[in-house]
Structures are given as structure tokens and as C-alpha cells.
Design a protein around this motif. Structure first.
Motif, PDB file in Angstrom:
ATOM      1  N   GLY A   1       0.803  -1.215   0.000  1.00  0.00           N
ATOM      2  CA  GLY A   1       0.000   0.000   0.000  1.00  0.00           C
ATOM      3  C   GLY A   1       0.833   1.260   0.000  1.00  0.00           C
ATOM      4  N   GLY A   2       0.154   2.365  -0.234  1.00  0.00           N
ATOM      5  CA  GLY A   2       0.791   3.667  -0.272  1.00  0.00           C
ATOM      6  C   GLY A   2      -0.015   4.602  -1.148  1.00  0.00           C
ATOM      7  N   HIS A   3       0.675   5.498  -1.846  1.00  0.00           N
ATOM      8  CA  HIS A   3       0.021   6.570  -2.595  1.00  0.00           C
ATOM      9  C   HIS A   3       0.444   6.509  -4.057  1.00  0.00           C
ATOM     10  CE1 HIS A   3      -0.959   8.372   1.328  1.00  0.00           C
ATOM     11  NE2 HIS A   3       0.219   7.869   1.659  1.00  0.00           N
ATOM     12  N   VAL A   4      -0.509   6.274  -4.924  1.00  0.00           N
ATOM     13  CA  VAL A   4      -0.270   6.369  -6.361  1.00  0.00           C
ATOM     14  C   VAL A   4      -0.497   7.825  -6.735  1.00  0.00           C
ATOM     15  CG1 VAL A   4      -1.085   5.684  -8.638  1.00  0.00           C
ATOM     16  CG2 VAL A   4      -0.872   3.977  -6.816  1.00  0.00           C
ATOM     17  N   VAL A   5       0.568   8.495  -7.149  1.00  0.00           N
ATOM     18  CA  VAL A   5       0.555   9.946  -7.281  1.00  0.00           C
ATOM     19  C   VAL A   5       0.383  10.350  -8.743  1.00  0.00           C
ATOM     20  CG1 VAL A   5       1.852  12.077  -6.892  1.00  0.00           C
ATOM     21  CG2 VAL A   5       1.976  10.202  -5.232  1.00  0.00           C
ATOM     22  N   VAL A   6      -0.595  11.229  -8.972  1.00  0.00           N
ATOM     23  CA  VAL A   6      -0.801  11.825 -10.290  1.00  0.00           C
ATOM     24  C   VAL A   6      -0.266  13.252 -10.216  1.00  0.00           C
ATOM     25  CG1 VAL A   6      -2.459  12.402 -12.092  1.00  0.00           C
ATOM     26  CG2 VAL A   6      -2.875  10.421 -10.593  1.00  0.00           C
ATOM     27  N   PRO A   7       0.855  13.546 -10.869  1.00  0.00           N
ATOM     28  CA  PRO A   7       1.414  14.902 -10.799  1.00  0.00           C
ATOM     29  C   PRO A   7       0.644  15.863 -11.701  1.00  0.00           C
ATOM     30  CG  PRO A   7       2.764  13.535 -12.212  1.00  0.00           C
ATOM     31  CD  PRO A   7       1.693  12.632 -11.656  1.00  0.00           C
ATOM     32  N   GLY A   8       1.050  17.118 -11.715  1.00  0.00           N
ATOM     33  CA  GLY A   8       0.393  18.119 -12.541  1.00  0.00           C
ATOM     34  C   GLY A   8       0.420  17.749 -14.014  1.00  0.00           C
ATOM     35  N   GLY A   9      -0.613  18.180 -14.728  1.00  0.00           N
ATOM     36  CA  GLY A   9      -0.728  17.863 -16.141  1.00  0.00           C
ATOM     37  C   GLY A   9      -1.998  17.084 -16.412  1.00  0.00           C
ATOM     38  N   THR A  10      -2.304  16.893 -17.696  1.00  0.00           N
ATOM     39  CA  THR A  10      -3.521  16.197 -18.099  1.00  0.00           C
ATOM     40  C   THR A  10      -3.170  14.799 -18.586  1.00  0.00           C
ATOM     41  OG1 THR A  10      -4.612  18.275 -18.705  1.00  0.00           O
ATOM     42  CG2 THR A  10      -5.497  16.248 -19.656  1.00  0.00           C
ATOM     43  N   PHE A  11      -3.758  13.808 -17.944  1.00  0.00           N
ATOM     44  CA  PHE A  11      -3.494  12.409 -18.237  1.00  0.00           C
ATOM     45  C   PHE A  11      -4.770  11.760 -18.765  1.00  0.00           C
ATOM     46  CE2 PHE A  11      -0.396  13.646 -15.100  1.00  0.00           C
ATOM     47  CZ  PHE A  11       0.782  13.008 -15.486  1.00  0.00           C
ATOM     48  N   LEU A  12      -4.737  11.275 -19.987  1.00  0.00           N
ATOM     49  CA  LEU A  12      -5.862  10.560 -20.574  1.00  0.00           C
ATOM     50  C   LEU A  12      -5.861   9.125 -20.051  1.00  0.00           C
ATOM     51  CD1 LEU A  12      -8.176  10.472 -22.719  1.00  0.00           C
ATOM     52  CD2 LEU A  12      -6.430   9.700 -24.356  1.00  0.00           C
ATOM     53  N   THR A  13      -7.034   8.617 -19.671  1.00  0.00           N
ATOM     54  CA  THR A  13      -7.093   7.262 -19.126  1.00  0.00           C
ATOM     55  C   THR A  13      -8.474   6.660 -19.312  1.00  0.00           C
ATOM     56  OG1 THR A  13      -6.721   5.902 -17.143  1.00  0.00           O
ATOM     57  CG2 THR A  13      -7.704   8.069 -16.806  1.00  0.00           C
ATOM     58  N   GLY A  14      -8.495   5.342 -19.250  1.00  0.00           N
ATOM     59  CA  GLY A  14      -9.749   4.623 -19.140  1.00  0.00           C
ATOM     60  C   GLY A  14     -10.106   4.445 -17.676  1.00  0.00           C
ATOM     61  N   ALA A  15     -10.887   3.405 -17.398  1.00  0.00           N
ATOM     62  CA  ALA A  15     -11.305   3.152 -16.018  1.00  0.00           C
ATOM     63  C   ALA A  15     -10.102   2.895 -15.117  1.00  0.00           C
ATOM     64  CB  ALA A  15     -12.256   1.965 -15.977  1.00  0.00           C
ATOM     65  N   ILE A  16     -10.188   3.380 -13.897  1.00  0.00           N
ATOM     66  CA  ILE A  16      -9.165   3.135 -12.872  1.00  0.00           C
ATOM     67  C   ILE A  16      -9.803   2.309 -11.777  1.00  0.00           C
ATOM     68  CG2 ILE A  16      -7.682   4.200 -11.141  1.00  0.00           C
ATOM     69  CD1 ILE A  16      -7.446   6.626 -13.024  1.00  0.00           C
ATOM     70  N   HIS A  17      -9.227   1.137 -11.500  1.00  0.00           N
ATOM     71  CA  HIS A  17      -9.740   0.244 -10.462  1.00  0.00           C
ATOM     72  C   HIS A  17      -8.775   0.242  -9.284  1.00  0.00           C
ATOM     73  CE1 HIS A  17     -12.467  -2.259 -13.384  1.00  0.00           C
ATOM     74  NE2 HIS A  17     -12.728  -0.976 -13.389  1.00  0.00           N
ATOM     75  N   LEU A  18      -9.257   0.717  -8.149  1.00  0.00           N
ATOM     76  CA  LEU A  18      -8.429   0.803  -6.949  1.00  0.00           C
ATOM     77  C   LEU A  18      -8.333  -0.544  -6.243  1.00  0.00           C
ATOM     78  CD1 LEU A  18      -9.632   4.231  -5.505  1.00  0.00           C
ATOM     79  CD2 LEU A  18      -7.609   3.749  -6.900  1.00  0.00           C
ATOM     80  N   LYS A  19      -7.242  -0.718  -5.513  1.00  0.00           N
ATOM     81  CA  LYS A  19      -7.027  -1.926  -4.724  1.00  0.00           C
ATOM     82  C   LYS A  19      -6.822  -1.566  -3.258  1.00  0.00           C
ATOM     83  CE  LYS A  19      -5.124  -4.850  -8.381  1.00  0.00           C
ATOM     84  NZ  LYS A  19      -4.013  -5.769  -8.785  1.00  0.00           N
ATOM     85  N   SER A  20      -6.929  -2.556  -2.410  1.00  0.00           N
ATOM     86  CA  SER A  20      -6.809  -2.343  -0.973  1.00  0.00           C
ATOM     87  C   SER A  20      -5.502  -1.643  -0.629  1.00  0.00           C
ATOM     88  CB  SER A  20      -6.886  -3.674  -0.227  1.00  0.00           C
ATOM     89  OG  SER A  20      -8.164  -4.254  -0.346  1.00  0.00           O
ATOM     90  N   ASN A  21      -5.590  -0.702   0.313  1.00  0.00           N
ATOM     91  CA  ASN A  21      -4.452   0.034   0.864  1.00  0.00           C
ATOM     92  C   ASN A  21      -3.806   0.992  -0.132  1.00  0.00           C
ATOM     93  OD1 ASN A  21      -4.660  -1.444   3.365  1.00  0.00           O
ATOM     94  ND2 ASN A  21      -3.729  -3.166   2.268  1.00  0.00           N
ATOM     95  N   VAL A  22      -4.536   1.319  -1.202  1.00  0.00           N
ATOM     96  CA  VAL A  22      -4.019   2.232  -2.230  1.00  0.00           C
ATOM     97  C   VAL A  22      -4.798   3.543  -2.178  1.00  0.00           C
ATOM     98  CG1 VAL A  22      -3.765   2.653  -4.703  1.00  0.00           C
ATOM     99  CG2 VAL A  22      -3.214   0.400  -3.749  1.00  0.00           C
ATOM    100  N   ASP A  23      -4.061   4.642  -2.131  1.00  0.00           N
ATOM    101  CA  ASP A  23      -4.607   5.994  -2.210  1.00  0.00           C
ATOM    102  C   ASP A  23      -4.213   6.588  -3.548  1.00  0.00           C
ATOM    103  OD1 ASP A  23      -5.426   8.659  -1.721  1.00  0.00           O
ATOM    104  OD2 ASP A  23      -3.461   9.135  -0.845  1.00  0.00           O
ATOM    105  N   LEU A  24      -5.191   6.890  -4.379  1.00  0.00           N
ATOM    106  CA  LEU A  24      -4.921   7.585  -5.635  1.00  0.00           C
ATOM    107  C   LEU A  24      -4.922   9.072  -5.338  1.00  0.00           C
ATOM    108  CD1 LEU A  24      -4.528   7.436  -8.740  1.00  0.00           C
ATOM    109  CD2 LEU A  24      -7.028   7.609  -8.936  1.00  0.00           C
ATOM    110  N   HIS A  25      -3.759   9.699  -5.419  1.00  0.00           N
ATOM    111  CA  HIS A  25      -3.590  11.076  -4.962  1.00  0.00           C
ATOM    112  C   HIS A  25      -3.281  11.997  -6.135  1.00  0.00           C
ATOM    113  CE1 HIS A  25      -2.813  14.258  -2.066  1.00  0.00           C
ATOM    114  NE2 HIS A  25      -1.774  14.596  -2.822  1.00  0.00           N
ATOM    115  N   LEU A  26      -4.148  12.953  -6.368  1.00  0.00           N
ATOM    116  CA  LEU A  26      -3.986  13.912  -7.458  1.00  0.00           C
ATOM    117  C   LEU A  26      -3.380  15.201  -6.921  1.00  0.00           C
ATOM    118  CD1 LEU A  26      -6.269  11.898  -8.422  1.00  0.00           C
ATOM    119  CD2 LEU A  26      -7.095  13.774  -9.853  1.00  0.00           C
TER     120      LEU A  26
END
Length: 454
Positions: A89-114
Motif C-alpha cells: 500500500g501507499g500513494h499512487v501519485v498523479v502529478p500536474g498535467g492532463t493524463f488521458l485514461t480509461g477506467a481506474i480500479h483501486l485496490k486495498s491500501n491504495v490511495d490515488l492522490h492527485l
């Protein structure tokens, strides 16, 4: 403490043995909730667990993501989430900027941080949104994935100050053919076989949907250009939504701000909720399928929010077959064309219950009524009478109400059992009559409408 809970301090075990130091809690995960006027509501806040995450960061750019707004980053973001989960677990970090993506599926103990300036731009390519189990307007089915989704996970986060933009999904995220699902329910088709894509029918996908998850934090982010319900925690326990902004645009219909469905212990605080429908719509399943699942939505606190949707500030239903209980809303400011402070709706086809619903310090302008309770919603009938009440309104006010202050109706065989209003002042009311039909134990204490006591 200024009368506020630092909710981290209320959760047992936050100082449990860990080999990894926590992120500074005051910087990212403090959730400020004032002392509420109901002891039971304070207990809900104290008991609603916020997830904790190891102090490890996994920048998506380290897994090949590019912020050019054109590169498909679906696989790169998945790699970062998988690596984070595998590490504990920890933090999946999205830095500044525009990121094109499809669906994002989170998993246990994961923080998606923008981070500041980060934009997740969701794709117009339907193939990037695989089929998942979901609920469409209270009926379980298999549909294209919400933009952010998790199933059966624990300790997940969607945090930061960035933006999620679903505008491009308009190419595929369309339709409202619930009637097709209802035919499948009538045939006894199992939920996993109620597959929408490829059926010749279309139904929209929600924006952010943790499903059957425990310990969920959604904090700080801004949602834009939703095609359907914006935040839809379903069958979850311990959900905190804090400081989130949802989209008030009227470009698309049914874009409710937040729809907790069949959840237990939900805290929604400090949010700017916009919608082209209900601001908060509390739900628990529809008709026969709702009775099959039979899970209530209960123990909810809504506090310090601004409401800018065009239907209910707090709405119970209409999908409330599994029931709704123990709702506490405090310090809400209502603006724009919001029709009702409290909107409760069911019928004898839907059934269910809305019990122990409480509003305190709710104020603003209302395009229809302050409270509207109907037991005949959409004129649908069946053999399942809804149970409503008690409802309690206190310390509330208006500067404008375009209709009646209170329009509350039960049924001859299912009275509203309890309606109490106290210490409230309603000004700018167009129709000073009130409708109280089949309502037991109605009580008004220190309540005025256009300066005259009720």
C-alpha cells in the motif's frame, strides 16, 4: 480543538505497530467536523474509520504515464496501482498535467492522490471501461465500469486537489433503459447475467463508485462533466467524503452529487455539491431487486456543505426499498434553484422506510418547499407500503420558498409517524398554507412563516 474532532484521534489503532511512518496526518487526512447537536451523530463520526496508508509514493510517470492529454495511460496507471498494492500500500501519485485514461480500479491500501494541477481525463473509447458489477438506479447488473471503481476492497483513497473530467465519455456513456433490467428481474435472471453492453440497451455508468468496500476516503478532488451520478458508494461501510466539489452543470441530467446506497456509516463534510438533480440522494435498492439485496442505508452525517443542485439538498429515495435510517444533516447552505431542503419519496411499489431523519441549521432559498414527503411518487402502486418518520427540523431558515413550507403526506394505512419542527424562521414563503396529511404527532415549537407563528 475549537469544538472540532480531529477524527484520526478518534480511531483506535492509528498508532498501532507499523514499520512504515504515516504521511503527516494534518497535511492530508484531517477531516474537520464540528460538534454536532445530536449525540448519536457524534458517535457516527467517531466510529467512521478513515483509511491509513503507508508513506510510500508511486508516481504514475514512473510507470510510463505521460501528461500530454493524448497518450492512453490506462495501463501505466494500472501498473502503478498494482505495484503499490504489492508493496503493501501507499500513494499512487498523479502529478500536474492532463493524463488521458480509461477506467481506474483501486485496490486495498491504495490511495490515488492527485496533486495540484493534475487532471484525469477519462477516455471516449468505451473499450477502456470493462464490464463490472454495479447498480443502475437501484438494480444490480453488469455494465461498463465507472471511471473510478473498486470492488470488495479495504482502505482505499481518492485524494488531493486535482480534477477528474468525464466529458469525453459522452460518446459512450449514455442511455437510461432501466425498463430492460426490470424485465430481467421479473424473469429471475441473476445479477451477473444482467449484462448491459451488447444487449442492445444502454445505461449510463456512475463517475466514482466504490462497491462493497470498507474504509473509503474521497477528499479534496473536483469532479467535472459527469454523465450520471457523481459519487456512488454502494454496499460500503465507513465512507468519508470531505472537501469534494461536484459539478452543478445542467448539461446532463441525473448528475446527483453524492448517492450513498445501502451503506453504513457515511460522513459527508465540507463539500461544495453541485448537480443537475439531487445534491445528496440516499438510496437502498429498487423494488423486487432491492428486496432481494435488502440492505439499508444508515448512520449518515452531512455537515458544512453548500448545496447547488436543482432537486433535494437531502433526498431519501426514491430507490429506498432496503430502507434508510439515522440521517443527520447540519449547517447546510442551499442556493440556486434547489427545490427542497428535505425530499422523501417512495410509493407502494417501492416500499422501504425513511426513519429518524434530522435537519438542523439548514438555510437558503427553495424553489418549491422546505420539506416535501410523498408516499405516491410517480403514481406507482403495489403491495409494499413505505414507512416514514420521525422527521425532525430545527434551527432552520429560508429567505425564499416558492411554494409551501411543508408538504408532508402519508397514506391512510401508513401514516407518517412523527414530524417535529422547532426554532425555525421561514421568510419569503409564497404559499403560507401547509399540507400535513396522514401525519401523526406533528409538533411545532417557536416556528414562524412570514412572521406569523404556526
Amino acid at each position: 480543538m475549537d469544538g472540532r474532532f480531529t477524527r484520526r484521534q478518534l480511531i483506535k489503532g492509528t498508532l498501532a505497530v507499523s514499520l512504515v511512518p504515516a504521511i503527516p496526518l494534518e497535511r492530508r487526512y484531517r477531516v474537520d467536523v464540528p460538534t454536532l447537536p445530536w449525540p448519536a451523530a457524534n458517535d457516527i463520526v467517531a466510529a467512521t474509520t478513515i483509511p491509513t496508508f503507508p508513506d510510500r509514493s508511486f508516481p504514475i510517470t514512473g510507470y510510463g504515464a505521460k501528461n500530454d492529454g493524448k497518450t492512453d495511460n490506462t495501463a501505466a496507471i494500472k501498473k502503478a496501482i498494482d505495484a503499490c498494492a504489492a508493496a503493501g500500500g501507499g500513494h499512487v501519485v498523479v502529478p500536474g498535467g492532463t493524463f488521458l485514461t480509461g477506467a481506474i480500479h483501486l485496490k486495498s491500501n491504495v490511495d490515488l492522490h492527485l496533486e495540484k494541477g493534475a487532471v484525469l481525463k477519462f477516455s471516449g473509447d468505451a473499450s477502456k471501461f470493462p464490464n463490472v458489477l454495479t447498480r443502475y438506479e437501484g438494480i444490480e447488473c453488469v455494465n461498463r465500469s465507472p471511471m473510478i471503481y473498486a470492488y470488495g476492497q479495504q482502505n482505499i483513497g481518492l485524494t488531493g486537489s486535482g480534477t477528474l473530467d468525464a466529458a469525453a465519455t459522452s460518446s459512450w456513456n449514455k442511455g437510461s433503459d432501466r425498463a430492460y433490467l426490470e424485465t430481467l428481474v421479473a424473469k429471475g435472471t441473476a445479477p451477473e447475467k444482467r449484462v448491459v453492453p451488447g444487449s442492445g440497451h444502454t445505461m449510463r455508468s456512475a463517475f466514482v463508485e466504490p462497491y462493497a468496500c470498507e474504509n473509503v476516503l474521497i477528499q479534496g478532488v473536483t469532479l467535472k462533466n459527469s454523465m450520471f451520478w457523481q459519487l456512488h458508494p454502494t454496499l460500503c461501510r465507513n465512507v468519508t467524503v470531505d472537501g469534494v466539489s461536484t459539478d452543478p452543470s445542467t448539461a446532463h441530467s441525473n448528475t446527483d452529487g453524492c448517492d450513498p446506497e445501502s451503506c453504513d456509516h457515511v460522513v459527508i463534510a465540507n463539500c461544495a455539491l453541485g448537480a443537475h438533480d439531487d445534491n445528496i440522494a440516499i438510496k437502498s435498492g429498487r423494488d423486487a431487486d432491492g428486496r432481494r439485496v435488502n440492505v439499508p442505508c444508515q448512520n449518515l452525517v452531512v455537515v458544512n456543505c453548500v448545496m447547488n443542485g436543482n432537486w433535494g439538498a437531502i433526498t431519501c429515495g426514491s430507490e429506498q426499498t432496503g430502507g434508510i435510517r439515522n440521517v443527520y444533516a447540519y449547517r447546510l447552505t442551499v442556493k440556486g434553484d434547489t427545490k427542497f431542503a428535505l425530499y422523501v419519496k417512495s410509493n407502494t411499489l417501492r416500499g422501504g422506510f425513511s426513519e429518524n431523519i434530522n435537519l438542523d441549521s439548514v438555510s437558503g432559498t427553495f424553489a418549491r418547499n422546505f420539506v416535501f414527503v410523498t408516499s405516491t411518487y410517480n403514481s406507482q402502486t403495489g403491495d409494499h407500503v413505505p414507512s416514514f418518520g420521525p422527521f425532525t427540523i430545527s434551527n432552520c431558515a429560508s429567505t425564499k420558498i416558492a411554494g409551501k413550507t411543508f408538504d408532508v403526506s402519508g397514506l391512510p394505512n401508513a401514516h407518517v409517524h412523527g414530524f417535529t419542527v422547532a426554532n425555525s424562521t421561514f421568510e419569503g414563503v409564497s404559499d403560507t398554507s401547509n399540507t400535513l396529511k396522514y401525519v401523526d404527532n406533528a409538533k411545532f415549537t417557536n416556528v414562524t412563516v412570514n412572521g406569523k407563528p404556526i
